[in-house]
Each structure stands twice: as C-alpha cells, then as structure tokens.
Design a protein around this motif. Structure first.
Motif, PDB file in Angstrom:
ATOM      1  N   VAL A 119       4.702   5.088 -13.830  1.00  0.00           N
ATOM      2  CA  VAL A 119       5.274   6.067 -13.864  1.00  0.00           C
ATOM      3  C   VAL A 119       4.495   6.785 -15.606  1.00  0.00           C
ATOM      4  O   VAL A 119       3.913   8.079 -16.051  1.00  0.00           O
ATOM      5  CB  VAL A 119       6.457   5.896 -14.571  1.00  0.00           C
ATOM      6  CG1 VAL A 119       7.411   7.170 -14.817  1.00  0.00           C
ATOM      7  CG2 VAL A 119       7.074   5.097 -13.847  1.00  0.00           C
ATOM      8  N   ALA A 120       4.202   6.065 -16.963  1.00  0.00           N
ATOM      9  CA  ALA A 120       3.437   6.128 -18.042  1.00  0.00           C
ATOM     10  C   ALA A 120       1.828   6.484 -17.090  1.00  0.00           C
ATOM     11  O   ALA A 120       1.464   7.628 -18.631  1.00  0.00           O
ATOM     12  CB  ALA A 120       3.332   5.690 -18.942  1.00  0.00           C
ATOM     13  N   MET A 121       1.029   6.323 -16.373  1.00  0.00           N
ATOM     14  CA  MET A 121      -0.501   6.331 -16.605  1.00  0.00           C
ATOM     15  C   MET A 121      -0.333   7.451 -15.137  1.00  0.00           C
ATOM     16  O   MET A 121      -1.884   7.891 -15.525  1.00  0.00           O
ATOM     17  CB  MET A 121      -1.203   5.540 -16.657  1.00  0.00           C
ATOM     18  CG  MET A 121      -0.616   4.695 -17.752  1.00  0.00           C
ATOM     19  SD  MET A 121      -1.990   3.602 -17.977  1.00  0.00           S
ATOM     20  CE  MET A 121      -3.286   3.767 -18.613  1.00  0.00           C
ATOM     21  N   GLY A 122       0.278   7.275 -14.739  1.00  0.00           N
ATOM     22  CA  GLY A 122      -0.100   7.737 -12.834  1.00  0.00           C
ATOM     23  C   GLY A 122      -0.129   9.755 -13.173  1.00  0.00           C
ATOM     24  O   GLY A 122      -1.396  10.038 -12.414  1.00  0.00           O
ATOM     25  N   GLN A 123       0.297   9.959 -13.831  1.00  0.00           N
ATOM     26  CA  GLN A 123      -0.406  11.905 -13.979  1.00  0.00           C
ATOM     27  C   GLN A 123      -1.557  11.704 -14.636  1.00  0.00           C
ATOM     28  O   GLN A 123      -2.751  12.198 -14.168  1.00  0.00           O
ATOM     29  CB  GLN A 123       0.372  12.470 -15.050  1.00  0.00           C
ATOM     30  CG  GLN A 123       1.932  13.255 -14.761  1.00  0.00           C
ATOM     31  CD  GLN A 123       2.737  13.656 -15.471  1.00  0.00           C
ATOM     32  OE1 GLN A 123       2.697  14.089 -16.569  1.00  0.00           O
ATOM     33  NE2 GLN A 123       2.834  14.528 -15.139  1.00  0.00           N
ATOM     34  N   MET A 124      -1.789  10.704 -15.328  1.00  0.00           N
ATOM     35  CA  MET A 124      -3.370  10.740 -16.229  1.00  0.00           C
ATOM     36  C   MET A 124      -4.504  10.441 -14.450  1.00  0.00           C
ATOM     37  O   MET A 124      -6.005  10.725 -14.647  1.00  0.00           O
ATOM     38  CB  MET A 124      -3.788   9.913 -17.082  1.00  0.00           C
ATOM     39  CG  MET A 124      -3.237  10.367 -18.344  1.00  0.00           C
ATOM     40  SD  MET A 124      -3.278   9.170 -20.099  1.00  0.00           S
ATOM     41  CE  MET A 124      -2.832   7.670 -19.065  1.00  0.00           C
ATOM     42  N   LEU A 125      -4.070   9.190 -13.330  1.00  0.00           N
ATOM     43  CA  LEU A 125      -4.879   8.877 -12.636  1.00  0.00           C
ATOM     44  C   LEU A 125      -4.817   9.336 -11.459  1.00  0.00           C
ATOM     45  O   LEU A 125      -5.108   9.048 -10.475  1.00  0.00           O
ATOM     46  CB  LEU A 125      -4.180   7.575 -12.142  1.00  0.00           C
ATOM     47  CG  LEU A 125      -4.339   6.216 -13.736  1.00  0.00           C
ATOM     48  CD1 LEU A 125      -4.213   5.103 -13.336  1.00  0.00           C
ATOM     49  CD2 LEU A 125      -6.510   6.504 -13.908  1.00  0.00           C
ATOM     50  N   ALA A 126      -4.017  10.619 -11.426  1.00  0.00           N
ATOM     51  CA  ALA A 126      -3.807  11.482 -10.419  1.00  0.00           C
ATOM     52  C   ALA A 126      -2.860  11.247  -9.622  1.00  0.00           C
ATOM     53  O   ALA A 126      -3.269  11.423  -8.336  1.00  0.00           O
ATOM     54  CB  ALA A 126      -4.733  12.305  -9.766  1.00  0.00           C
ATOM     55  N   LEU A 127      -1.878  10.088  -9.743  1.00  0.00           N
ATOM     56  CA  LEU A 127      -1.126   9.888  -8.909  1.00  0.00           C
ATOM     57  C   LEU A 127      -0.076  10.219  -8.556  1.00  0.00           C
ATOM     58  O   LEU A 127       0.168  10.930  -9.456  1.00  0.00           O
ATOM     59  CB  LEU A 127      -0.747   8.345  -9.556  1.00  0.00           C
ATOM     60  CG  LEU A 127      -2.404   7.072  -9.576  1.00  0.00           C
ATOM     61  CD1 LEU A 127      -1.691   6.005  -9.783  1.00  0.00           C
ATOM     62  CD2 LEU A 127      -2.503   6.734  -8.093  1.00  0.00           C
ATOM     63  N   PRO A 128       0.598  10.904  -7.347  1.00  0.00           N
ATOM     64  CA  PRO A 128       2.272  10.899  -6.738  1.00  0.00           C
ATOM     65  C   PRO A 128       2.778  10.449  -8.075  1.00  0.00           C
ATOM     66  O   PRO A 128       3.143   9.149  -7.132  1.00  0.00           O
ATOM     67  CB  PRO A 128       2.238  11.224  -5.259  1.00  0.00           C
ATOM     68  CG  PRO A 128       1.530   9.769  -4.469  1.00  0.00           C
ATOM     69  CD  PRO A 128      -0.051   9.265  -5.980  1.00  0.00           C
ATOM     70  N   LEU A 129       4.141  11.307  -8.360  1.00  0.00           N
ATOM     71  CA  LEU A 129       4.543  10.838  -9.372  1.00  0.00           C
ATOM     72  C   LEU A 129       5.828  11.724  -8.642  1.00  0.00           C
ATOM     73  O   LEU A 129       6.221  12.903  -8.262  1.00  0.00           O
ATOM     74  CB  LEU A 129       5.460  11.503 -10.984  1.00  0.00           C
ATOM     75  CG  LEU A 129       3.594  10.517 -11.182  1.00  0.00           C
ATOM     76  CD1 LEU A 129       3.857  10.463 -12.879  1.00  0.00           C
ATOM     77  CD2 LEU A 129       4.388   8.273 -11.035  1.00  0.00           C
ATOM     78  N   PRO A 130       7.621  11.449  -8.382  1.00  0.00           N
ATOM     79  CA  PRO A 130       8.307  12.383  -8.294  1.00  0.00           C
ATOM     80  C   PRO A 130       8.263  13.699  -8.892  1.00  0.00           C
ATOM     81  O   PRO A 130       8.816  13.444  -9.739  1.00  0.00           O
ATOM     82  CB  PRO A 130       9.547  11.167  -8.080  1.00  0.00           C
ATOM     83  CG  PRO A 130       9.013   9.655  -8.536  1.00  0.00           C
ATOM     84  CD  PRO A 130       7.699   9.981  -8.806  1.00  0.00           C
ATOM     85  N   LYS A 131       9.343  14.313  -8.668  1.00  0.00           N
ATOM     86  CA  LYS A 131       9.453  15.882  -9.303  1.00  0.00           C
ATOM     87  C   LYS A 131       9.873  15.661 -10.218  1.00  0.00           C
ATOM     88  O   LYS A 131       9.863  16.471 -11.368  1.00  0.00           O
ATOM     89  CB  LYS A 131       9.624  17.065  -8.243  1.00  0.00           C
ATOM     90  CG  LYS A 131       9.097  18.394  -8.455  1.00  0.00           C
ATOM     91  CD  LYS A 131       9.923  19.513  -7.386  1.00  0.00           C
ATOM     92  CE  LYS A 131       9.527  20.736  -7.781  1.00  0.00           C
ATOM     93  NZ  LYS A 131      10.492  21.755  -6.569  1.00  0.00           N
ATOM     94  N   GLU A 132      10.819  14.745 -10.078  1.00  0.00           N
ATOM     95  CA  GLU A 132      12.220  14.583 -11.171  1.00  0.00           C
ATOM     96  C   GLU A 132      11.338  14.793 -12.089  1.00  0.00           C
ATOM     97  O   GLU A 132      11.998  14.349 -13.525  1.00  0.00           O
ATOM     98  CB  GLU A 132      13.179  14.097 -10.766  1.00  0.00           C
ATOM     99  CG  GLU A 132      14.232  14.511  -9.810  1.00  0.00           C
ATOM    100  CD  GLU A 132      13.758  14.309  -8.142  1.00  0.00           C
ATOM    101  OE1 GLU A 132      14.513  14.787  -6.989  1.00  0.00           O
ATOM    102  OE2 GLU A 132      12.394  13.597  -8.013  1.00  0.00           O
TER     103      GLU A 132
END
Length: 831
Positions: free
Chosen positions: A106-119
């Motif tokens: 959750v914390a680093m998903g966006q930095m690693l371009a991992l898909p996260l729930p839209k919410e």
C-alpha cells in the motif's frame, strides 16, 4: 559462597551491565558476573552478610527478575528455555511479516507502479488510515519492545529495547501526526503542497519494517544461541531415561532417578550406562569417546569402572552402582562445562565498560542528530529520519554476545575433544603460554612400571631380596610398588609380615619387620641411612643409561640389593612434544627421577630441557622461577602429586583424570590420558581468543561506522543517507554475524600430528592367534603382557581370538609367545 541465579528480562549487554552493577554494589558481594547468553548471574558473596533473597531483591530493583535454580517451579533448563524463546520469536516474526507485506504494498505501490485499488489512490484519508490499521497488529505482536524499553528508560537503565521503542515509536507518532494532517487538509483542496508534505511524514511502513527486521534478527540470533548450547545438551542426552536393575532375582526397568548406590544394573551391548559403577559380572568393551574423546572402545573386565553416559559397544555386564545423579563423572563434566561457559574472560571487560554507557550515549547522539539537522534548515521529516536511523542501527547486543558466545562454543568444542576447561579466564590465559612443563611419570610415560632387573647384594639372594622388598612395598600405592607386588605374585614369592609402614617423600619407604627396620628407596636415601652400596653410582649410571629407575633395599644395616624398574613412553608423547615445539613453545621435562633416566626419556620424545631430581614440594618453586624469568607457564601432571605446581602455574592441566574430573588444583582437565590433549587445549585457546577478538572488532567497527552513517555525517559531502529500514536490517544482522562467527568454533579440529618415529624402517606387524581367552578380562591380561615388551604396541580382539602386534624393532616370535604364556594363555599361530 558462590551461587548461580536465573535472570529473566535481559535483552542486551546494557541489561547485563545494569544487573551486574546493581548486584555488585551490595555489601558483602565479592564478585558478580552476568552471562547474557545463558541469562544467568553467578554471585560470590559472604553468606553472613547477604542472603539469596537480598540478591534477588537487588535484581528486581534493577527492573529484572531472578530465581535460584530449582526454587521456582516452571523455570526451564537454559537449553529448553532458549528453544522456547526461539519458537516464540519465530511466531512473532511470521505474524509481523503477514501484515508488513500488504503495508509495504500500500505504502510503496504507487512508487513501484503497482496496481492499487481505486479507493486508495483517490482517497488520501483512506490511504493513510489503511496503513495505520495495518501497522497496529505489528505493534501489538511486538509490544514487548515498548513495554520493556520504556520501563527500562523510566528506571534509568535504558537498553536495546529502549532504542527500538524510541525509534519505531517516533516513526509511529510521526505517522499519526501525518494522518491527522491529511484528514484535516482533505477539507482544503487548495493545500495540495501541504498535503503532499503530510504524505512524506507517514512513517508507518518504516515502523513496521523496523520491528519486523529486528524480530527477524532476534529469531536468527535465538536459533544460533540454541546451537551454542548443543554440546551441553548432547552431554545431558547421554544418560538413558531407564535402567534394567536386578531386584529379588528379577530384572526390572526403573527410572534412572530411582537408582541408588549398591543396585546391580544389567547392561547389554548397544546400551548406555545409567550410573557410575564397577563391573561385578560379565565383561565387554566400552565406547568412552563422549567423555574422553578416545574413539577406541576400552576393555572392561570384572573390577573395571564404568562411567554414566558411556556406551557398551560389545559384551554383557552387571554393574554395581557407586554414584548416581549429580555425583557421576558425567554430571561433574556437565557442571564444569556450564560453569566455564557462564564465566567471564578478562578480555570481556572492555565490552562491559562500553555497554554500561552505550544506550544513553546513543540516545544523546540521536537527539543531537535531530537538533543539528533542524538547525541546518532541513525538513523535520529528514531530521527525524536520521535520528530514528541512529537509534535503530546501534547494537549493544553484538558487544554483549561477542565474548560469551565464543566461550560457550569453545568450551563445548573442548568437551567433545575430552578437554574440560574450568573457567573462561583459564582459557584466555592458555593462549599466552610460552613454556609447557611436563611431569614424567604418568604424563610423558605410561606410569605402568615393570620389574626390569634384579641385582642382589653380596650377602643376599634374589629370593630374599624379592621377599623383603615385596613385603615392604605391599602397602604402597606407588607405581613401583604395584609393579613389584604384581611381579612377586606372578613368581609366587612369599611375603613376611611388616608393621609401621611409612613413606618418606622423595626418598622411599620404610617399615618394621621383626626387630629390624626394612627400608627401600633411592641411592640418596641409602646414604642418609648410612648404608654403603657397592658401586652404587656406577649401578645408577648403568640403569639410567638404559632408561631404568633403580631402587635399593636394606634390612637393618644389611644391604639386600637393587631392583630396577622401567616405564614405557606413551605412544603419542613424542608426536605431541613435536607439535608443541612447532607451536614455538619451550617444553621442559620436570621430574623427581634421577637426571640420567630423565635425560633418556627426554631424548626419546624430543625434549631439550630437563629439570630432574626435584622433590614434589620443590616443583612449585621451579614453576615460580620460570615465571620470574618472564615465562607464561602451563604445567601438565597427574593433578594429585603435582598439585602445588599445578596451582602455581598460569595454566594447570591434569591428565587422564577420567574418574576424578573435579581435580581442584587444575584449570584444565584432560580426560584422554596422553599429551595430545595439552597441544589441543592450547590450540583451542588460541582459536577461541582469535574468535573473540574478531567478534569484538566487528561489534565495535559496526557501531563506529554505522552510527555516524545513520546520523548523516556523509550526507553533505557524498549524499549518502541511511534510511531507518536499512538501519534496522543492519542492526539485526550484526548480532547474527557475531553469533555465527562464534559457531565456527564448533568445527574446530586440532592440528594434525605428523608422526616422526625415532626408528627408521618398516613397522613390524604380526597377528597372534591365541587360545584360552574367554572374556574381556583375559583380553586385558594378554594386551598388558604384550605391551610390557619394550617397543611393542599391541591390541587384542577378543571376538577374533587374536592380537595385532606392531613394533619398529624386530621382535622374535619366541619373545611374543613367552609374554602370552606368562599371562596364562597359548599362542597357536603367528601370521
């Protein structure tokens, strides 16, 4: 009085130092040593001024708990407690990891371009709150760091838990402040920059990572600690749970705890001995390698002693129990190993002094780091991150474990080699030894004397000489006396009654026979008695040149004659002396025997310096003189006659003390009865001290380099910055590395002994087929008879009814046959 206590609640060397200081300041306390590895306190105190409860109260006052072993129900053995602790930490790590992984996603998903729930991506508040909810279980399962850490901090004795609690706690508080700001700023969409800054203040994943990595390190460390006590555990497991006992003519199985002295225990091939005792029926061969390191099974005829924990490799014996439980040889060995492992080496003092101030110093450095970076105008997030990194990278555990792990593993490895080290201090002193002093009889030589020559006086006969001499020596336990008694019994020499037997140290013996005094001893004793021995000095020189020791006997003023004795040099003595010399050690032969005989033995084994004709009470003065010359002296002897010298030596070693492991005068007890143990003990001491120095170096260098790096000293010139997560990983691995390095001592092997025989040429090897041997007692008699031939090494195989004989000299078949026939058996073939 010296007593050991179990201490609970210690986690690092700061705890160890805190407990030690609290107990050491008690009035009447002579010394206090805390062992972090075993969680024990060894206190030496005046029992008139202090009680057990006073010591326990001092430990509890320091914020820990203590119990005298056996006084607290539920207190486990150190080995069992270590295994249980490792299992608990393992479950904590698994639970932490289960919640850490999704938290990191959750914390680093966006930095690693991992898909996260839209919410989560569209709702900053939910994004931050999810991280908070995921970190809570990690905080919960690792709450011990916080409860113990803050408790020690409040009590004024901060420890490693305090550093972890402060570091991870600061990260959580920063995260909570960030969460609060995000929830507030969400109502103000124009504050985008402020909102992004708040996101950077979320340290939930750092807090969780710190706790998880530290827990991983603790688990690996706990697993390694379990392995350090393997040697003690292996010794404990040697004793069987039950024993077969003959009671009322029937064989019944009883728990080992139910054995009492006098019981007759039945032991069959493949079973372990449950108690110390004497063979009263049957016979066999016992594997005593677990106690002595000797891999060859030893024959055990009727009358032989067996020790608890040894294995009956072959045969059947009925054993009369002599000692059980804590009185057995094995129990004394375990006690010695545990005491040595729990003692403290002088080299540990430096680490102790550093540990006492380590944690407060680290906390001060962390606060200074925070203040300095804030004063430099950096963001609070950057300054806090640096301060947290300082807290979590610091590792007092590595300092606290550096010495005890090496000592415990080293003493355990020594025990497997048949070497019992009484204290860590003795193990440390041994590596400084420059001179090794060896007693002759029973140390370099076997001590199994045999009659080698009989020269009656001018007015006496051989029979009269033997009768009077054997009667006189019948009451003595000296090796010469035993050899003479055995010879007289074999020759059916009649004895005469004597009374008022008395031993004159360093001279001989005397007794009353009828109206006359019967005396026997060395030439000096004869001169003191005023008895003229014709050509005495010449006889002495001749016998000495042959490596024999002569004794002279007199009745009243009548000179009866001379009986000479020869001793056999132990097979490994020459090789062991060579190894000691290759270790650049001076080797000295110290004996009360005459100089000529001593020189003969010294030449045979390669010893260059001999000090002979020394009385038992004078040996201590010789050792002191060597020490005054600047030598660090190790003395090897039998642990009884050489007691003053063993005590005076820097390191006293008692050889072949298999039935008396608690030789008070020796620092090191060598269960195997040959000199190789001396060289092995000194090699092991060097290996242990080298290992301790390596551990201390890495523990110190780790903190010396790690703390400045975490504080950001290299950030301005090089841009190097250590995150709290990497700091936690490094801290966890530091203790693991120290313990793992110590575990290398488990694989210690003594240097090979290159055998350089005194005689060149091929070894003569013959196999004798022998009739008449029916038990291990018979085999033992044949083996002793063959080994009494100079230069012969013989081993009897009872199952094959044969004896294998080896010698560098050419021994005739007739000589071998005569030796066996004298023992009462017959040689039917020689191959």
């Amino acid at each position: 009085m010296k007593k050991k206590f179990n201490v609970t609640g210690m986690t690092c060397s700061a705890c160890q130092a805190h407990v030690e200081r609290a107990v050491a300041r008690l009035p009447g306390m002579r010394s206090a040593a805390v062992n972090l590895l075993q969680n024990t306190l060894t206190a030496d105190y005046d029992e008139e001024r202090l009680s057990t409860q006073d010591i326990i109260a001092a430990v509890r006052g320091a914020g820990y708990d203590a119990f005298a072993p056996g006084e607290e129900t539920g207190v486990l053995s150190p080995q069992r407690a270590a295994k249980d602790e490792a299992r608990r930490i393992k479950y904590r790590f698994i639970a932490s990891l289960i919640f850490l992984l999704p938290l990191l996603y959750v914390a680093m998903g966006q930095m690693l371009a991992l898909p996260l729930p839209k919410e989560l991506t569209e709702n900053p508040g939910l994004f931050a709150l999810t991280q908070f909810l995921l970190v809570l279980p990690v905080l919960s399962v690792n709450r011990r760091f916080f409860t113990n850490g803050f408790k020690r901090l409040v009590q004024g004795g901060p420890n490693m838990d305090s550093l972890i609690a402060l570091g991870s706690g600061a990260a959580v508080l920063s995260g909570l402040w960030g969460l609060f700001r995000i929830l507030v700023l969400m109502e103000h969409p124009d504050w985008t920059a402020a909102l992004e800054q708040a996101f950077h203040g979320l340290y939930f994943e750092s807090a969780a990572m710190i706790l998880t990595l530290v827990t991983l390190g603790k688990w690996l460390e706990a697993r390694a600690k379990v392995k350090t006590s393997d040697a003690i555990s292996a010794l404990v497991r040697l004793v069987p749970q039950e024993a077969s006992v003959l009671r009322d003519g029937k064989e019944v199985s009883v728990p080992v705890q139910g054995l009492v002295p006098g019981d007759i225990v039945v032991v069959r091939a493949g079973e372990r001995i449950a108690a110390d005792g004497v063979v009263v029926d049957g016979g066999g061969a016992a594997d005593e390698s677990a106690l002595t390191g000797e891999s060859v099974p030893q024959d055990k005829p009727i009358g032989a002693e067996l020790a608890a924990g040894t294995l009956l490799a072959s045969g059947y014996v009925e054993l009369k129990v002599a000692r059980t439980g804590k009185d057995t040889v094995l129990a004394q060995i375990i006690t010695l190993v545990e005491e040595a492992a729990g003692s403290k080496a002088p080299i540990a003092r430096l680490a102790d002094r550093v540990s006492a101030v380590f944690v407060p110093t680290v906390i001060a450095i962390a606060l200074l780091t925070l203040v300095v970076w804030l004063a430099q105008g950096t963001s609070f997030s950057f300054a806090l991150s640096s301060a947290i990194a300082v807290l979590v990278i610091s590792c007092p555990c590595a300092l606290g474990l550096a010495t005890p792990t090496a000592i415990m593993v080293g003493t355990g490895s020594a025990a497997r080699q048949g070497i019992l080290v009484k204290s860590a201090a003795a193990l440390e002193r041994a590596h400084k030894v420059t001179t090794v002093v060896l007693d002759k009889t029973g140390t370099v030589t076997s001590g199994r004397m045999q009659v080698a020559g009989i020269v009656p006086g001018a007015q006496s006969s051989s029979e009269e000489l033997l009768t009077q001499a054997a009667s006189l020596e019948h009451f003595s336990q000296h090796p010469f006396a035993q050899a003479l008694s055995g010879y007289a019994e074999e020759k059916n020499i009649p004895l005469v009654p004597v009374s008022r037997f008395e031993g004159i140290p360093g001279r001989g013996v005397c007794a009353q026979e009828g109206e006359e005094q019967l005396s026997g001893g060395n030439l000096t004793y004869m001169q003191e008695l005023g008895v003229a021995v014709a050509d005495g000095e010449k006889l002495l020189a001749q016998e000495a040149a042959l490596g024999r020791t002569p004794l002279f006997f007199v009745r009243g003023k009548k000179y009866l004659g001379m009986i000479s004795f020869s001793d056999t040099i132990k097979p490994a003595s020459a090789d062991a002396v060579g190894l000691l010399k290759r270790m650049h050690l001076q080797v000295i032969l110290l004996t009360g025997d005459n100089p000529q005989t001593a020189q003969s033995v010294a030449r045979a084994v390669g010893i260059d310096r001999v000090i002979a004709g020394v009385l038992p009470q004078e040996k201590e003065a010789v050792i002191r003189r060597l020490q005054d010359e600047g030598e660090v002296v190790a003395m090897a002897g039998d642990g009884v006659n050489d007691a003053p010298a063993l005590v005076r030596a820097d390191v006293g070693m008692a050889l072949g003390a298999g039935t008396d492991v608690a030789v008070e005068s020796a620092d090191i007890v060598l269960m195997k009865d040959d000199l190789t143990g001396v060289a092995t003990a000194l090699q092991l001491s060097r290996a242990v001290l080298r290992n301790i120095k390596e551990n201390l170096f890495w523990a110190f260098i780790y903190n010396v380099l790690g703390i400045p790096l975490a504080a950001g000293v290299l950030y301005l010139p090089f841009g190097w910055k250590l995150s709290p997560m990497f700091a936690a990983a490094a801290m966890s691995l530091s203790s693991v590395c120290v313990v793992t390095n110590a575990l290398r001592l488990r694989f210690f092997k003594p240097a090979r002994i290159a055998r350089k025989h005194q005689h060149k040429g091929k070894i003569m090897r013959k196999t004798l087929i022998i009739e008449g041997m029916v038990c291990a007692h018979c085999a033992g008699r044949v083996e002793r008879a063959l080994n009494s031939i100079p230069g012969v090494q013989a081993k009897v195989d009872l199952s094959q009814k044969c004896a294998v004989v080896e010698s560098h000299a050419q021994i005739t078949d007739e000589a071998l046959k005569q030796a066996v026939q004298k023992a009462g058996y017959e040689v039917v073939a020689i191959n």
